[in-house]
Write an enzyme that holds these catalytic residues in place. Structure first.
Site, PDB file in Angstrom:
ATOM      1  N   ASN A   6       0.816  -1.219   0.000  1.00 15.06           N
ATOM      2  CA  ASN A   6       0.000   0.000   0.000  1.00 15.06           C
ATOM      3  C   ASN A   6       0.857   1.279   0.000  1.00 15.06           C
ATOM      4  O   ASN A   6       2.063   1.227   0.264  1.00 15.06           O
ATOM      5  CB  ASN A   6      -0.908  -0.021   1.236  1.00 15.06           C
ATOM      6  N   ILE A   7       0.236   2.414  -0.249  1.00 14.62           N
ATOM      7  CA  ILE A   7       0.913   3.707  -0.135  1.00 14.62           C
ATOM      8  C   ILE A   7       1.353   3.850   1.328  1.00 14.62           C
ATOM      9  O   ILE A   7       0.535   3.670   2.230  1.00 14.62           O
ATOM     10  CB  ILE A   7      -0.051   4.870  -0.476  1.00 14.62           C
ATOM     11  N   GLU A  19      10.219  -1.074  -7.914  1.00 19.19           N
ATOM     12  CA  GLU A  19       9.193  -0.612  -6.987  1.00 19.19           C
ATOM     13  C   GLU A  19       7.859  -0.684  -7.715  1.00 19.19           C
ATOM     14  O   GLU A  19       7.657  -0.027  -8.724  1.00 19.19           O
ATOM     15  CB  GLU A  19       9.485   0.836  -6.555  1.00 19.19           C
ATOM     16  N   SER A  66       3.531   1.859   2.869  1.00 18.30           N
ATOM     17  CA  SER A  66       3.836   0.574   3.516  1.00 18.30           C
ATOM     18  C   SER A  66       5.328   0.374   3.766  1.00 18.30           C
ATOM     19  O   SER A  66       5.735  -0.544   4.479  1.00 18.30           O
ATOM     20  CB  SER A  66       3.286  -0.576   2.674  1.00 18.30           C
ATOM     21  N   GLY A  67       6.176   1.203   3.149  1.00 21.08           N
ATOM     22  CA  GLY A  67       7.617   1.102   3.406  1.00 21.08           C
ATOM     23  C   GLY A  67       8.450   0.647   2.215  1.00 21.08           C
ATOM     24  O   GLY A  67       9.598   0.218   2.378  1.00 21.08           O
ATOM     25  N   THR A  77      11.802   2.489   1.857  1.00 23.69           N
ATOM     26  CA  THR A  77      12.758   2.052   2.882  1.00 23.69           C
ATOM     27  C   THR A  77      13.375   0.714   2.487  1.00 23.69           C
ATOM     28  O   THR A  77      14.577   0.491   2.642  1.00 23.69           O
ATOM     29  CB  THR A  77      12.036   1.916   4.246  1.00 23.69           C
TER      30      THR A  77
END
Ligand code: DCP
Length: 230
Positions: free
Chosen positions: A28-29, A103, A31-32, A35
């Site tokens: 999700n938007i 991504e 969610s990491g 990172t």
């Protein structure tokens, strides 16, 4: 007339010689994903290809991400068709590294985001139909192969608080219902696999935790992800 070139899709595929083990990071938007990519960028075996979000924010000076959030019915077709184009470029990109980490993917754009906009009445049916036909064409004619999905699973509440924290201006009006709906679509696609099937194996990492804990989890899974390439 307009020349479309005479190179057939199969020839194009054969020309693609360097085929890295491809990992897509999904979730999700908030969610990491960034990172996670940042962590794997430090691994010498991995080439990270980030999401082309900077391009979406500047199409001849137009911030299409912002336009979509402000008036989805009007702009989501323009936005999502550009996402589809730029993600197709990400899928096609060759790499000299043994592992290519991307991504998101064309899959989540179609099965989560476009689906979400249509299901929630934010995209007209005709726009949805056109995007879906484009998607099907790409799926049949282009190389969308991925070998592994790393699914960063986080509650909509976690995502919302991270979105608030990072304060990306375009996203400040995103309501919790939007995140809940996107979360169900990710779960349906990657866990339940009812309407849409995952195109490969899925590794689930829960990211309802702090940053330190997240880095620890990525470290725990690092060897597994890198080993799968062997
Ligand atoms: N987006 C969209 N449709 C897509 C892909 C993305 O509407 N097909 C939007 C959602 C976000 C922005 O683009 O507002 C960036 O989305 P991501 O969730 O892919 O990236 P983040 O940077 O938010 O991910 P994370 O917070 O997990 O690092």
């Amino acid at each position: 007339g307009l020349s479309l070139g005479n190179v057939q899709p199969t020839q194009k595929r054969q020309k693609r010689t360097k085929k890295p083990f491809t990992v897509a990071v999904e979730g999700n938007i908030g969610s990491g994903k960034s990172t996670c990519l940042e962590y794997f960028r430090k691994q010498k075996e991995v080439e990270v290809v980030p999401e082309p979000v900077a391009k979406w924010k500047d199409v001849k000076g137009n911030n299409t991400l912002d336009m979509m959030y402000k008036d989805a019915s009007r702009w989501s077709l323009a936005f999502q068709s550009y996402v589809q184009l730029t993600m197709a470029e990400v899928h096609r990109k060759e790499s000299d590294c043994p592992i290519k980490m991307i991504e998101r993917s064309l899959y989540s754009a179609r099965y989560c985001f476009v689906e979400n906009l249509y299901k929630n009445g934010l995209m007209p049916e005709v726009d949805y139909a056109i995007l879906s036909e484009w998607y099907n064409w790409i799926q049949e004619n282009e190389d969308m192969h991925i070998d592994l999905i790393v699914y960063l699973q986080a509650s909509p509440e976690t995502c919302q608080s991270r979105i608030k924290e990072r304060n990306r201006q375009e996203e400040q009006s995103v309501p919790i219902e939007y995140l809940q709906s996107l979360n169900s679509l990710h779960e349906n696609w990657l866990i339940k696999q009812d309407k849409f099937k995952a195109p490969c194996q899925v590794l689930v990492i829960n990211t309802d935790c702090g940053l330190d804990e997240m880095y620890k989890k990525f470290e725990t899974h690092r060897d597994k992800i890198i080993q799968m390439n062997k």
